[in-house]
Scaffold this active site. Structure first.
Site, PDB file in Angstrom:
ATOM      1  N   HIS A  34       0.952  -1.257  -0.099  1.00  0.00           N
ATOM      2  CA  HIS A  34       0.121   0.039  -0.021  1.00  0.00           C
ATOM      3  C   HIS A  34       0.947   1.214   0.031  1.00  0.00           C
ATOM      4  CE1 HIS A  34       1.056   0.036   4.272  1.00  0.00           C
ATOM      5  NE2 HIS A  34       0.533  -1.288   4.421  1.00  0.00           N
ATOM      6  N   HIS A  37       3.969   1.316   2.495  1.00  0.00           N
ATOM      7  CA  HIS A  37       5.186   0.887   1.797  1.00  0.00           C
ATOM      8  C   HIS A  37       5.793   1.439   0.635  1.00  0.00           C
ATOM      9  CE1 HIS A  37       2.638  -3.163   2.923  1.00  0.00           C
ATOM     10  NE2 HIS A  37       3.757  -3.171   3.769  1.00  0.00           N
ATOM     11  N   ASP A 157       5.382   0.609  12.773  1.00  0.00           N
ATOM     12  CA  ASP A 157       5.815  -0.586  13.706  1.00  0.00           C
ATOM     13  C   ASP A 157       6.803   0.041  14.614  1.00  0.00           C
ATOM     14  OD1 ASP A 157       4.017  -2.882  12.595  1.00  0.00           O
ATOM     15  OD2 ASP A 157       4.706  -1.796  10.921  1.00  0.00           O
ATOM     16  N   GLN A 160       8.677  -2.516  16.685  1.00  0.00           N
ATOM     17  CA  GLN A 160       9.806  -3.480  15.856  1.00  0.00           C
ATOM     18  C   GLN A 160      10.915  -2.693  15.248  1.00  0.00           C
ATOM     19  OE1 GLN A 160       8.065  -5.791  12.384  1.00  0.00           O
ATOM     20  NE2 GLN A 160       8.645  -3.904  11.347  1.00  0.00           N
ATOM     21  N   SER A 192      -2.568  -0.312   6.364  1.00  0.00           N
ATOM     22  CA  SER A 192      -1.936  -1.571   6.740  1.00  0.00           C
ATOM     23  C   SER A 192      -2.760  -2.557   6.005  1.00  0.00           C
ATOM     24  CB  SER A 192      -2.475  -1.989   8.390  1.00  0.00           C
ATOM     25  OG  SER A 192      -2.341  -3.317   8.700  1.00  0.00           O
ATOM     26  N   SER A 193      -1.858  -3.843   5.561  1.00  0.00           N
ATOM     27  CA  SER A 193      -2.434  -4.898   4.796  1.00  0.00           C
ATOM     28  C   SER A 193      -3.666  -5.431   5.619  1.00  0.00           C
ATOM     29  CB  SER A 193      -1.087  -5.911   4.734  1.00  0.00           C
ATOM     30  OG  SER A 193      -0.015  -5.105   4.136  1.00  0.00           O
TER      31      SER A 193
HETATM   32  P1  AMP Z   1       4.658  -5.047   6.552  1.00  0.00           P
HETATM   33  O1  AMP Z   1       4.368  -5.366   5.168  1.00  0.00           O
HETATM   34  O2  AMP Z   1       3.221  -4.793   7.381  1.00  0.00           O
HETATM   35  O3  AMP Z   1       5.403  -6.094   7.553  1.00  0.00           O
HETATM   36  O4  AMP Z   1       5.304  -3.758   6.706  1.00  0.00           O
HETATM   37  C1  AMP Z   1       6.491  -3.738   6.140  1.00  0.00           C
HETATM   38  C2  AMP Z   1       7.044  -2.285   6.362  1.00  0.00           C
HETATM   39  O5  AMP Z   1       6.310  -1.247   6.125  1.00  0.00           O
HETATM   40  C3  AMP Z   1       7.386  -2.162   7.935  1.00  0.00           C
HETATM   41  O6  AMP Z   1       8.739  -1.384   8.352  1.00  0.00           O
HETATM   42  C4  AMP Z   1       6.391  -1.176   8.352  1.00  0.00           C
HETATM   43  O7  AMP Z   1       6.526  -0.460   9.521  1.00  0.00           O
HETATM   44  C5  AMP Z   1       6.011  -0.381   7.193  1.00  0.00           C
HETATM   45  N1  AMP Z   1       4.726   0.047   7.263  1.00  0.00           N
HETATM   46  C6  AMP Z   1       3.233  -0.584   7.332  1.00  0.00           C
HETATM   47  N2  AMP Z   1       2.494   0.375   7.054  1.00  0.00           N
HETATM   48  C7  AMP Z   1       2.840   1.586   7.167  1.00  0.00           C
HETATM   49  C8  AMP Z   1       2.246   2.958   7.018  1.00  0.00           C
HETATM   50  N3  AMP Z   1       0.944   3.029   6.979  1.00  0.00           N
HETATM   51  N4  AMP Z   1       3.146   3.865   6.890  1.00  0.00           N
HETATM   52  C9  AMP Z   1       4.381   3.715   6.824  1.00  0.00           C
HETATM   53  N5  AMP Z   1       5.189   2.490   6.859  1.00  0.00           N
HETATM   54  C10 AMP Z   1       4.321   1.455   7.028  1.00  0.00           C
END
Ligand code: AMP
Length: 286
Positions: A34, A37, A157, A160, A192-193
């Site tokens: 999204h 990312h 996150d 994390q 968020s996914s």
């Molecule tokens: P994920 O695919 O959810 O594991 O996230 C991959 C990376 O994208 C992680 O570093 C997350 O913190 C970041 N991320 C996820 N959602 C967002 C968002 N809404 N804004 C900024 N970064 C994000």
């Protein structure tokens, strides 16, 4: 744009780039990309420049999911993700299989993990006891395979990012960590996914996380407020949404993640809320 699936091919590529003096930027993701990312991808490109290599890893890492969690049904759409990466100017998408990332695991012969023992204990770590072990392990593996100069993570996150930063320091990874701001929907919901799981009514109620953050922000002023009082107010606010259930809300120092008894400007807040069967998290500086 190259799509790399094998470990050996990724190692060959990153080895070649390093010998050629190319800068490498890595954006680790679980896919179903999204705008959040994509913003990390743009930061990575800025950091490594036009001659650098931007790698996006897409891997739904099984070891960071608990046995009762959503690993199986986590949304996946590689063709769509590849299209988005191509449009964003990504050089390489690294999308390994489980068998490649955890050799021998199905036969019970995978047994090496990376464990951070302090920052990973609170908040997400309390509700999801094996989560950060999976995160640090997979990120350490990605760092070995891709050998990035820069790795970009989202502030979404927060814990994390803090845990990985500690791992980078403790294990001497020559990687610069960059944390990019949380990207939100127009109504404040953090992208968020997992938002895909929400039905229209739940999607409406999911804004309660953003409302909680805004409420806390409106309450901090010149005099610090007891964290316990603010937690009660947040609990009440979340309970007002019929399908929402608060997992935790915490007030803490943004660097050490140490909880604070009194909340003031600059304190960080994080919360996790169940909306129906979907668990959402958010955080922000107050
Ligand atoms: P994920 O695919 O959810 O594991 O996230 C991959 C990376 O994208 C992680 O570093 C997350 O913190 C970041 N991320 C996820 N959602 C967002 C968002 N809404 N804004 C900024 N970064 C994000």
């Amino acid at each position: 744009m190259k799509v790399v699936k094998s470990i050996a091919a990724m190692q060959r590529l990153s080895g070649r780039w390093r010998r050629a003096g190319r800068r490498i930027g890595l954006v680790p993701t679980m896919g179903f990309l999204h705008e959040g990312h994509l913003s990390l991808i743009r930061v990575a490109r800025r950091r490594v420049g036009a001659s650098g290599q931007v790698v996006v890893s897409i891997y739904v890492n099984p070891t960071q999911f608990g046995p009762a969690e959503d690993w199986v049904r986590y949304p996946r759409d590689l063709p769509r993700d590849l299209k988005a990466c191509r449009a964003a100017g990504v050089d390489v998408v690294f999308a390994p299989s489980d068998a490649a990332m955890y050799p021998g695991k199905a036969a019970g012969r995978y047994s090496t993990y990376v464990v951070e023992e302090q920052l990973s204990q609170s908040m997400e770590g309390r509700t999801r006891p094996t989560h950060f072990r999976g995160v640090t392990t997979v990120v350490a593996k990605l760092f070995h395979l891709v050998q990035p100069d820069v790795a970009v993570f989202g502030a979404k996150d927060w814990q994390q990012a803090a845990v990985i930063r500690r791992m980078v320091t403790d294990l001497n990874f020559p990687v610069r960590m960059v944390i990019a701001p949380t990207v939100r929907e127009p109504d404040g919901l953090a992208m968020s996914s997992r938002n895909k799981y929400l039905d229209p009514e739940q999607r409406r109620q999911a804004t309660v996380l953003w409302q909680a953050l805004r409420h806390a922000r409106s309450r901090v002023g010149r005099t610090p407020i007891p964290a316990a009082r603010l937690k009660k107010e947040i609990a009440r606010l979340v309970a007002a949404a019929s399908q929402a259930k608060l997992d935790y809300v915490e007030f803490f120092d943004p660097e050490t993640l140490a909880p604070v008894a009194r909340v003031s400007r600059g304190t960080h807040m994080a919360l996790a809320v169940w909306v129906g069967k979907t668990r959402l998290i958010d955080n922000g500086r107050l």
